[in-house]
Design a protein around this motif. Structure first.
Motif, short mmCIF file in Angstrom:
data_model
loop_
_atom_site.label_atom_id
_atom_site.label_comp_id
_atom_site.label_asym_id
_atom_site.label_seq_id
_atom_site.Cartn_x
_atom_site.Cartn_y
_atom_site.Cartn_z
N GLN A 1 1.73 1.93 -3.38
CA GLN A 1 1.00 2.08 -4.48
C GLN A 1 0.68 3.76 -4.55
O GLN A 1 0.19 4.40 -4.54
CB GLN A 1 -0.32 1.10 -3.96
CG GLN A 1 -0.28 0.19 -4.43
CD GLN A 1 -1.19 -0.84 -3.44
OE1 GLN A 1 -2.17 -0.28 -3.47
NE2 GLN A 1 -1.44 -1.63 -4.77
N ARG B 1 3.21 6.37 -5.28
CA ARG B 1 2.72 6.22 -7.33
C ARG B 1 2.35 6.85 -7.29
O ARG B 1 2.30 7.91 -8.15
CB ARG B 1 3.02 4.57 -7.93
CG ARG B 1 3.64 3.69 -7.58
CD ARG B 1 5.31 3.54 -8.16
NE ARG B 1 6.07 2.65 -8.85
CZ ARG B 1 7.11 2.94 -8.70
NH1 ARG B 1 8.34 3.79 -8.34
NH2 ARG B 1 7.81 1.40 -8.60
N THR C 1 2.73 -5.95 -10.97
CA THR C 1 2.33 -5.23 -9.85
C THR C 1 3.12 -5.42 -8.29
O THR C 1 2.94 -7.28 -8.57
CB THR C 1 1.08 -4.90 -10.65
OG1 THR C 1 0.66 -4.49 -11.59
CG2 THR C 1 0.30 -3.89 -9.63
N GLN D 1 0.77 -1.40 -0.43
CA GLN D 1 -0.26 -0.07 0.06
C GLN D 1 1.17 0.85 0.14
O GLN D 1 0.80 2.41 -0.49
CB GLN D 1 -0.90 -0.11 1.45
CG GLN D 1 -2.14 1.03 1.27
CD GLN D 1 -2.88 0.91 0.02
OE1 GLN D 1 -3.89 -0.43 -0.81
NE2 GLN D 1 -2.72 1.84 -0.26
#
Length: 350
Positions: free
Chosen positions: A238, A241, A271, A235
């Motif tokens: 993510q 990014r 991913t 997380q």
């Protein structure tokens, strides 16, 4: 691709035998994507990153994995535990004038004995009879396993300095050395600069010091190591990014863990996903790095798999040029040595 493609000549006096008085006093070679190298220091790192960037550390903790004993014949034995297994069993390297056979027993200097059960590839499998749990015995009787290129015996100072300040998950037999440059003041400076920190776990095994024994790089098989990339770190990546920040791996172990945790999504894009298990990933030039944007790392041995990894990240010739620069300017090499911050050129990025 040949092992000799990754050779360089290193003056032995540049191999750091002792840590500096302060962790963050190490030098830092900045290797930008293009242009000249810059000679900096680790304390410059907050100014070389941006608010919103994410540093990912390896939180493994080195265990006192070296033991000594005697064979029944009286010969001296050195045991380097590579992996703790259930029921006081361990996978280990054994140093002895003659390799002990299955069924033989080793009388340990600190009491108890190790029974040789057999072989597992390059390692021996031992069962320890030490009157209690093996991890507790090691904590009491084991010695810290310094790398073979450090030619002195480990002392009390190494018990603290050969651990990162954020080490918390026991299981490694070698330190994730890029993390050794960070102390609390530097971590606080990173936080003040708006740089986030996250953690993965990769327990570095004894195989990390085994030399490559084949000339053709693609024939080499990596040893397996345990990793954990948690949902919280995924997380964090993510979120980084999404806000336009960069992900920087602190050490090759972090890069290997993150690349191992990649899975293709519905569009085929690699991913990051949570992962716990084993990895034997071998990253060489031609491998496209998807998981990170930057790499902070120490200097590595000639013809080593780690030198091949950083060459995959930043380009082989670029890395060899950076090493030549570091040697000319008398940087300190290997575990207790200096660091480099790599930003890869677009030509080697996915």
């Amino acid at each position: 691709m040949k092992k000799s493609d990754f050779h360089f000549d290193l003056p032995p006096e540049l191999i750091a035998q002792l840590p500096l008085a302060e962790r963050s006093a190490s030098r830092l070679l900045l290797v930008p994507a293009h242009g000249p190298f810059e000679d900096r220091g680790m304390r410059d790192l907050p100014g070389l990153l941006r608010a919103g960037d994410l540093l990912v550390f390896n939180d493994t903790r080195v265990i006192p994995a070296r033991l000594f004993g005697l064979k029944a014949t009286g010969g001296r034995v050195e045991i380097l535990i590579e992996r703790l297994l259930p029921d006081n069993v361990a996978r280990a390297q054994i140093g002895a004038s003659k390799t002990p056979k299955a069924g033989s027993r080793i009388a340990l200097d600190a009491g108890g004995e190790a029974e040789v059960l057999g072989r597992d590839g390059a390692f021996h499998v031992l069962r320890f009879h030490v009157g209690g749990p093996l991890d507790a015995y090691l904590a009491r009787a084991g010695r810290l396993p310094l790398p073979p290129y450090i030619t002195r015996a480990a002392d009390a100072g190494d018990d603290e300095r050969y651990q990162t300040v954020f080490a918390r998950t026991p299981g490694a037999v070698a330190a994730p050395t890029a993390g050794l440059h960070f102390d609390e003041p530097l971590l606080q400076a990173m936080q003040s600069a708006g740089v986030q920190c996250g953690h993965v776990t990769l327990h570095v095994g004894a195989g990390t010091f085994q030399p490559m024994r084949v000339d053709d790089v693609r024939e080499h098989r990596m040893h397996s190591e345990r990793i954990e990339v948690g949902a919280g770190l995924v997380q964090q990546v993510q979120d980084t990014r999404a806000r336009g920040g960069r992900v920087i791996a602190v050490g090759t172990t972090v890069l290997r863990a993150l690349e191992s945790a990649l899975q293709a999504d519905d569009t085929g894009t690699p991913t990051l996903q949570p992962f716990a298990g084993e990895t034997s990933i071998f990253i060489v030039p031609g491998h496209r790095i998807h998981s990170v944007d930057g790499l902070l790392t120490n200097f590595h041995l000639p013809e080593s798999t780690l030198l091949m990894l950083v060459s995959a990240f930043a380009g082989r010739q670029r890395i060899l040029d950076a090493y030549a620069h570091a040697i000319a300017r008398r940087y300190r090499f290997f575990s207790y040595g200096d660091a480099m911050l790599l930003w890869p050129p677009a030509s080697v990025r996915a």
